[in-house]
Design an enzyme around this catalytic site. Structure first.
Site, PDB file in Angstrom:
ATOM      1  N   SER A 129      -3.651  -0.106   0.064  1.00  0.00           N
ATOM      2  CA  SER A 129      -1.575   0.373  -0.871  1.00  0.00           C
ATOM      3  C   SER A 129      -1.084   1.428  -0.407  1.00  0.00           C
ATOM      4  O   SER A 129      -2.153   2.171  -0.253  1.00  0.00           O
ATOM      5  CB  SER A 129      -1.793   0.048  -2.482  1.00  0.00           C
ATOM      6  OG  SER A 129      -0.497   0.944  -2.835  1.00  0.00           O
ATOM      7  N   GLU A 131       0.871   3.515  -1.578  1.00  0.00           N
ATOM      8  CA  GLU A 131       0.722   4.666  -2.976  1.00  0.00           C
ATOM      9  C   GLU A 131      -0.192   5.243  -2.004  1.00  0.00           C
ATOM     10  O   GLU A 131      -0.381   6.758  -2.747  1.00  0.00           O
ATOM     11  CB  GLU A 131      -0.135   3.557  -4.037  1.00  0.00           C
ATOM     12  CG  GLU A 131       0.255   4.439  -5.593  1.00  0.00           C
ATOM     13  CD  GLU A 131       1.785   5.122  -5.148  1.00  0.00           C
ATOM     14  OE1 GLU A 131       2.665   4.687  -4.575  1.00  0.00           O
ATOM     15  OE2 GLU A 131       1.687   5.864  -6.430  1.00  0.00           O
ATOM     16  N   TYR A 152      -3.682   5.486 -10.198  1.00  0.00           N
ATOM     17  CA  TYR A 152      -3.826   4.347  -9.175  1.00  0.00           C
ATOM     18  C   TYR A 152      -4.186   4.056  -7.970  1.00  0.00           C
ATOM     19  O   TYR A 152      -5.122   3.360  -6.968  1.00  0.00           O
ATOM     20  CB  TYR A 152      -2.396   3.058  -9.442  1.00  0.00           C
ATOM     21  CG  TYR A 152      -2.761   1.763  -8.564  1.00  0.00           C
ATOM     22  CD1 TYR A 152      -3.208   0.372  -8.594  1.00  0.00           C
ATOM     23  CD2 TYR A 152      -1.885   2.285  -6.939  1.00  0.00           C
ATOM     24  CE1 TYR A 152      -3.118  -0.471  -7.978  1.00  0.00           C
ATOM     25  CE2 TYR A 152      -1.626   1.015  -6.736  1.00  0.00           C
ATOM     26  CZ  TYR A 152      -2.404  -0.243  -6.723  1.00  0.00           C
ATOM     27  OH  TYR A 152      -1.945  -1.465  -5.896  1.00  0.00           O
ATOM     28  N   GLU A 285       5.480  11.445  -8.828  1.00  0.00           N
ATOM     29  CA  GLU A 285       5.707  10.129  -7.907  1.00  0.00           C
ATOM     30  C   GLU A 285       5.776  10.285  -6.669  1.00  0.00           C
ATOM     31  O   GLU A 285       5.431  11.462  -6.031  1.00  0.00           O
ATOM     32  CB  GLU A 285       7.770  10.373  -8.002  1.00  0.00           C
ATOM     33  CG  GLU A 285       8.213  10.011  -9.398  1.00  0.00           C
ATOM     34  CD  GLU A 285       8.168   8.084  -9.105  1.00  0.00           C
ATOM     35  OE1 GLU A 285       7.816   7.394  -7.777  1.00  0.00           O
ATOM     36  OE2 GLU A 285       8.961   7.046  -9.579  1.00  0.00           O
TER      37      GLU A 285
HETATM   38  P1  NAP Z   1      -0.706  -8.254  -9.624  1.00  0.00           P
HETATM   39  O1  NAP Z   1       0.462  -9.759  -9.334  1.00  0.00           O
HETATM   40  O2  NAP Z   1      -0.550  -7.458 -10.900  1.00  0.00           O
HETATM   41  O3  NAP Z   1      -1.776  -9.377  -9.728  1.00  0.00           O
HETATM   42  C1  NAP Z   1      -3.299  -8.430 -10.169  1.00  0.00           C
HETATM   43  C2  NAP Z   1      -4.140  -9.671 -10.698  1.00  0.00           C
HETATM   44  O4  NAP Z   1      -5.831  -8.248 -10.704  1.00  0.00           O
HETATM   45  C3  NAP Z   1      -3.863 -10.174 -11.938  1.00  0.00           C
HETATM   46  O5  NAP Z   1      -4.324 -11.937 -11.625  1.00  0.00           O
HETATM   47  C4  NAP Z   1      -5.220  -9.985 -12.766  1.00  0.00           C
HETATM   48  O6  NAP Z   1      -5.503 -10.455 -13.803  1.00  0.00           O
HETATM   49  C5  NAP Z   1      -5.430  -9.108 -11.820  1.00  0.00           C
HETATM   50  N1  NAP Z   1      -7.122  -8.146 -12.767  1.00  0.00           N
HETATM   51  C6  NAP Z   1      -6.721  -7.029 -13.567  1.00  0.00           C
HETATM   52  N2  NAP Z   1      -8.236  -6.749 -13.662  1.00  0.00           N
HETATM   53  C7  NAP Z   1      -8.997  -7.534 -13.400  1.00  0.00           C
HETATM   54  C8  NAP Z   1     -10.271  -6.991 -13.684  1.00  0.00           C
HETATM   55  N3  NAP Z   1     -10.285  -6.329 -14.428  1.00  0.00           N
HETATM   56  N4  NAP Z   1     -10.896  -8.177 -13.433  1.00  0.00           N
HETATM   57  C9  NAP Z   1     -10.365  -9.328 -12.605  1.00  0.00           C
HETATM   58  N5  NAP Z   1      -9.298  -9.073 -12.186  1.00  0.00           N
HETATM   59  C10 NAP Z   1      -8.188  -8.368 -12.424  1.00  0.00           C
HETATM   60  O7  NAP Z   1      -0.771  -7.677  -8.388  1.00  0.00           O
HETATM   61  P2  NAP Z   1      -0.262  -8.549  -6.711  1.00  0.00           P
HETATM   62  O8  NAP Z   1       1.109  -7.856  -7.021  1.00  0.00           O
HETATM   63  O9  NAP Z   1      -0.620  -9.175  -6.696  1.00  0.00           O
HETATM   64  O10 NAP Z   1      -1.718  -7.469  -6.208  1.00  0.00           O
HETATM   65  C11 NAP Z   1      -2.443  -7.773  -6.011  1.00  0.00           C
HETATM   66  C12 NAP Z   1      -3.520  -6.865  -5.082  1.00  0.00           C
HETATM   67  O11 NAP Z   1      -2.662  -5.861  -4.092  1.00  0.00           O
HETATM   68  C13 NAP Z   1      -3.513  -5.855  -5.792  1.00  0.00           C
HETATM   69  O12 NAP Z   1      -5.566  -4.919  -5.216  1.00  0.00           O
HETATM   70  C14 NAP Z   1      -2.856  -4.331  -5.958  1.00  0.00           C
HETATM   71  O13 NAP Z   1      -3.185  -3.568  -6.074  1.00  0.00           O
HETATM   72  C15 NAP Z   1      -2.286  -4.395  -4.353  1.00  0.00           C
HETATM   73  N6  NAP Z   1      -1.503  -3.725  -3.647  1.00  0.00           N
HETATM   74  C16 NAP Z   1      -0.547  -4.549  -4.282  1.00  0.00           C
HETATM   75  C17 NAP Z   1       1.294  -4.273  -3.377  1.00  0.00           C
HETATM   76  C18 NAP Z   1       2.546  -4.992  -3.862  1.00  0.00           C
HETATM   77  O14 NAP Z   1       3.084  -4.580  -3.630  1.00  0.00           O
HETATM   78  N7  NAP Z   1       2.067  -6.307  -4.859  1.00  0.00           N
HETATM   79  C19 NAP Z   1       1.664  -3.059  -2.603  1.00  0.00           C
HETATM   80  C20 NAP Z   1      -0.217  -2.921  -2.020  1.00  0.00           C
HETATM   81  C21 NAP Z   1      -0.697  -2.973  -2.675  1.00  0.00           C
HETATM   82  P3  NAP Z   1      -4.796 -10.245 -15.309  1.00  0.00           P
HETATM   83  O15 NAP Z   1      -3.759 -11.793 -14.634  1.00  0.00           O
HETATM   84  O16 NAP Z   1      -5.482 -11.242 -15.920  1.00  0.00           O
HETATM   85  O17 NAP Z   1      -3.980  -9.688 -15.447  1.00  0.00           O
HETATM   86  O1  G4F Z   2       7.925  -1.073  -8.819  1.00  0.00           O
HETATM   87  P1  G4F Z   2       7.085  -0.238  -8.907  1.00  0.00           P
HETATM   88  O2  G4F Z   2       6.656  -0.248 -10.190  1.00  0.00           O
HETATM   89  O3  G4F Z   2       5.828  -0.088  -7.609  1.00  0.00           O
HETATM   90  P2  G4F Z   2       5.601   1.087  -6.929  1.00  0.00           P
HETATM   91  O4  G4F Z   2       5.049   1.904  -8.090  1.00  0.00           O
HETATM   92  O5  G4F Z   2       6.073   1.358  -5.783  1.00  0.00           O
HETATM   93  O6  G4F Z   2       3.858   0.049  -7.110  1.00  0.00           O
HETATM   94  C1  G4F Z   2       4.263  -0.672  -6.195  1.00  0.00           C
HETATM   95  O7  G4F Z   2       3.442  -0.863  -5.272  1.00  0.00           O
HETATM   96  C2  G4F Z   2       2.427  -0.394  -4.478  1.00  0.00           C
HETATM   97  C3  G4F Z   2       2.934   0.263  -2.730  1.00  0.00           C
HETATM   98  O8  G4F Z   2       3.155   0.996  -2.752  1.00  0.00           O
HETATM   99  C4  G4F Z   2       1.728  -0.916  -5.513  1.00  0.00           C
HETATM  100  F1  G4F Z   2      -0.045  -0.544  -4.961  1.00  0.00           F
HETATM  101  C5  G4F Z   2       1.519  -1.252  -6.628  1.00  0.00           C
HETATM  102  O9  G4F Z   2       0.495  -1.880  -7.134  1.00  0.00           O
HETATM  103  C6  G4F Z   2       2.980  -1.955  -6.694  1.00  0.00           C
HETATM  104  O10 G4F Z   2       2.552  -2.768  -6.407  1.00  0.00           O
HETATM  105  O11 G4F Z   2       7.987   1.173  -8.918  1.00  0.00           O
HETATM  106  C7  G4F Z   2       8.784   1.386  -7.571  1.00  0.00           C
HETATM  107  C8  G4F Z   2       9.674   2.569  -7.507  1.00  0.00           C
HETATM  108  C9  G4F Z   2       9.050   4.044  -8.476  1.00  0.00           C
HETATM  109  O12 G4F Z   2       9.666   5.016  -7.892  1.00  0.00           O
HETATM  110  C10 G4F Z   2       9.624   3.575 -10.565  1.00  0.00           C
HETATM  111  O13 G4F Z   2       9.310   4.934 -10.241  1.00  0.00           O
HETATM  112  O14 G4F Z   2      10.406   2.408  -9.373  1.00  0.00           O
HETATM  113  C11 G4F Z   2      10.752   3.483  -9.744  1.00  0.00           C
HETATM  114  N1  G4F Z   2      11.486   2.791 -10.835  1.00  0.00           N
HETATM  115  C12 G4F Z   2      12.295   2.988 -11.413  1.00  0.00           C
HETATM  116  N2  G4F Z   2      12.727   2.954 -12.287  1.00  0.00           N
HETATM  117  C13 G4F Z   2      10.658   1.886 -11.631  1.00  0.00           C
HETATM  118  C14 G4F Z   2      11.666   1.480 -13.051  1.00  0.00           C
HETATM  119  N3  G4F Z   2       9.594   1.476 -11.914  1.00  0.00           N
HETATM  120  C15 G4F Z   2       9.233   0.606 -12.401  1.00  0.00           C
HETATM  121  N4  G4F Z   2       8.068  -0.866 -12.582  1.00  0.00           N
HETATM  122  N5  G4F Z   2      10.553   0.237 -14.018  1.00  0.00           N
HETATM  123  C16 G4F Z   2      11.246   1.121 -13.848  1.00  0.00           C
HETATM  124  O15 G4F Z   2      11.679   0.853 -15.091  1.00  0.00           O
END
Ligand code: NAP
Ligand code: G4F
Length: 338
Positions: A129, A131, A152, A285
């Protein structure tokens, strides 16, 4: 027929990746953990269409439970393992750090160690990620230092290095995709983009008055999840294991996202948003993320197909539909709200 295991199949990316791999002719095996409510909404269409042909198969497993992972890897004998399972919410990770490290870091270790022992030719994808870059200023690429700002982020740095370690020490095909934020109509409701589009739709439906958010000044590089799962697959089709940044190169603030979504409705977002709500503020942050994915473009030929504007419109339209409101109807309703 190639066989792929996807951990995190019930999540946003798991659902898009499953669709993508099925379309490529794969037999897909998704790992899900037990939940007290049904949480397969994102993949029910796949179960209904493909389960009977054993093209799409679901198995109970947990990334914290070694024997469940071992049993399924032994049974399936996968060609590719996509480790997408994680506790993926940065804000929540400050409150549940120990379990985040267990799922996200040790989970990756468990899978890789089982593959090393019983399926060493299986290719492994680690969902790393942006992050991880944390406080490192943008633009960020594969050479940028990791300076994680959350449990995270720390957990993902550990999994990133674990993946590289298995690649180097055990000659396994283990690769990291360092993906920047990617969103979609299937994004969880507690991530900021979906929280905004869903609640904007609720405001139009007359079911909500305000959106309570945290810090609106942070900046992210937002892409469309459908484009990003293609990159995951391309990373595993490359002739050698490697690490790739996947991003759009954009850099927008939460305010920019609000501005775009509300301007689609000709509304002033400031009238509907309360910022700096204490429970959504983070102890530390990540101020600004902007990826440089020129390596992926050059080596894999990957580029995103959707822009920031496409994403905002796609997510808003989809959420309006949830309340049976078309985009044109929403604009008419919005006129009356002014
Ligand atoms: P998501 O919608 O939160 O999905 C996460 C998945 O992981 C869900 O199916 C969840 O199951 C499962 N999980 C959580 N804890 C687990 C455990 N103990 N054992 C097995 N499965 C478990 O996340 P996503 O956005 O699809 O992201 C997919 C991956 O990419 C994650 O690893 C995330 O950290 C990474 N990532 C995401 C982004 C982004 O912007 N979306 C960016 C960079 C990296 P439940 O449904 O049961 O909760
Ligand atoms: O949407 P966010 O929660 O995403 P964040 O923290 O960037 O993380 C996501 O992207 C990562 C990749 O860089 C992934 F690895 C991670 O699994 C996830 O998918 O927050 C984005 C920004 C943050 O700065 C947060 O502080 O939005 C700001 N924010 C402001 N108000 C909020 C809110 N975030 C959330 N979730 N909820 C709020 O009400």
């Amino acid at each position: 027929m190639k066989k792929a295991i996807i951990s995190g199949v019930t999540g946003q990316d798991g659902s898009y990746l499953s669709e993508f791999l099925i379309a490529k002719g794969y037999e897909v095996h998704g790992l899900m953990r037990r939940s007290s409510v049904f949480n397969t909404e994102r993949i029910d269409h796949l179960t209904n269409s493909y389960e009977k042909n054993e093209i799409f198969n679901l198995h109970y497993a947990d990334l914290t439970d070694t024997s469940s992972l071992r049993n399924i890897i032994q049974k399936v004998e996968p060609d590719e393992f996509y480790n997408l399972g994680a506790m993926s919410h940065v804000g929540v990770s400050f409150l549940t750090a120990e379990s985040v490290l267990n799922i996200n870091s040790l989970g990756a270790y468990r899978v890789l160690d089982i593959l090393r022992e019983i399926s060493p030719r299986c290719k492994y994808y680690q969902a790393s990620s942006s992050e991880m870059f944390g406080a490192s200023p943008p633009p960020q690429n594969e050479n940028t230092a990791f300076m994680p700002q959350s449990p995270y982020g720390i957990s993902k740095v550990a999994a990133f290095h674990t993946t590289k370690y298995f690649r180097n020490a055990n000659k396994m095909f283990a690769s990291n995709g360092i993906l920047f934020n990617h969103e979609s109509p299937r994004r969880g409701l507690n991530f900021v983009t979906r929280k905004i589009t869903y609640n904007a739709a609720k405001i139009i439906a007359g079911l909500e008055k305000k959106i309570y958010l945290g810090n609106l000044d942070t900046r992210r590089d937002w892409g469309f999840a459908g484009d990003y799962v293609k990159a995951m697959w391309m990373i595993l089709q490359h002739n050698s294991p490697d690490d790739f940044v996947i991003s759009t190169g954009g850099n927008n603030s939460i305010k920019d996202f609000l501005e775009k979504v509300f301007s689609l409705l000709n509304l002033d977002w400031q009238k509907y948003v309360e910022a700096n709500t204490p429970r959504y503020m983070r102890k530390t942050e990540v101020e600004s993320l902007q990826g440089d994915s020129s390596k992926a473009k050059k080596i894999l030929g990957w580029e995103p197909d959707h822009s920031f504007d496409d994403l905002c419109k796609m997510m808003l339209e989809s959420d309006l539909k949830k309340f049976n409101i078309s985009f044109d109807q929403a604009q008419e309703i919005a006129k009356k709200l002014k």
